[in-house]
Design a protein around this motif. Structure first.
Motif, PDB file in Angstrom:
ATOM      1  N   UNK A  31       0.832  -1.203   0.000  1.00 57.54           N
ATOM      2  CA  UNK A  31       0.000   0.000   0.000  1.00 57.54           C
ATOM      3  C   UNK A  31       0.868   1.255   0.000  1.00 57.54           C
ATOM      4  N   UNK A  32       1.921   1.190   0.778  1.00 57.47           N
ATOM      5  CA  UNK A  32       2.857   2.300   0.866  1.00 57.47           C
ATOM      6  C   UNK A  32       3.523   2.549  -0.475  1.00 57.47           C
ATOM      7  N   UNK A  33       3.930   1.483  -1.111  1.00 64.21           N
ATOM      8  CA  UNK A  33       4.579   1.579  -2.423  1.00 64.21           C
ATOM      9  C   UNK A  33       3.598   2.165  -3.434  1.00 64.21           C
ATOM     10  N   UNK A  34       2.335   1.716  -3.376  1.00 69.32           N
ATOM     11  CA  UNK A  34       1.324   2.197  -4.311  1.00 69.32           C
ATOM     12  C   UNK A  34       1.086   3.695  -4.104  1.00 69.32           C
ATOM     13  N   UNK A  35       1.047   4.123  -2.844  1.00 65.94           N
ATOM     14  CA  UNK A  35       0.821   5.538  -2.562  1.00 65.94           C
ATOM     15  C   UNK A  35       2.018   6.377  -2.988  1.00 65.94           C
ATOM     16  N   UNK A  36       3.187   5.824  -2.813  1.00 66.63           N
ATOM     17  CA  UNK A  36       4.403   6.530  -3.215  1.00 66.63           C
ATOM     18  C   UNK A  36       4.434   6.718  -4.728  1.00 66.63           C
ATOM     19  N   UNK A  37       3.854   5.729  -5.415  1.00 66.50           N
ATOM     20  CA  UNK A  37       3.865   5.761  -6.884  1.00 66.50           C
ATOM     21  C   UNK A  37       2.845   6.755  -7.431  1.00 66.50           C
ATOM     22  N   UNK A  38       1.786   7.021  -6.660  1.00 70.61           N
ATOM     23  CA  UNK A  38       0.775   7.976  -7.116  1.00 70.61           C
ATOM     24  C   UNK A  38       0.590   9.077  -6.076  1.00 70.61           C
TER      25      UNK A  38
END
Ligand SMILES: [Zn+2]
Length: 67
Positions: free
Chosen positions: A57-64
């Protein structure tokens, strides 16, 4: 680290170590995710316990950036 190797404790099972007078007490350290409390697939990230789900989730948020 030396003690862990001696006692054959895997790195995946962190231990809490207490010293009491001249005794050393080892206790299994239950690691749970800082964010959701999940105890499966927990890794440490910058000193915080983070489960696989929250990591993704953290990675996904960092990506967007526009969350
Ligand atoms: Zn989590």
């Amino acid at each position: 680290m030396e003690l862990r190797r001696t006692l054959h404790i895997e790195r995946r099972n962190p231990m809490e170590v207490f010293t009491d007078a001249d005794c050393i007490i080892f206790r299994k350290y239950e690691v749970s995710c800082t964010f959701c409390g999940n105890e499966n697939d927990v890794t440490l990230f910058k000193g915080k316990a983070l489960c696989d789900d929250c990591r993704r989730e953290l990675v996904a948020k960092a990506a967007s950036p526009t969350v």
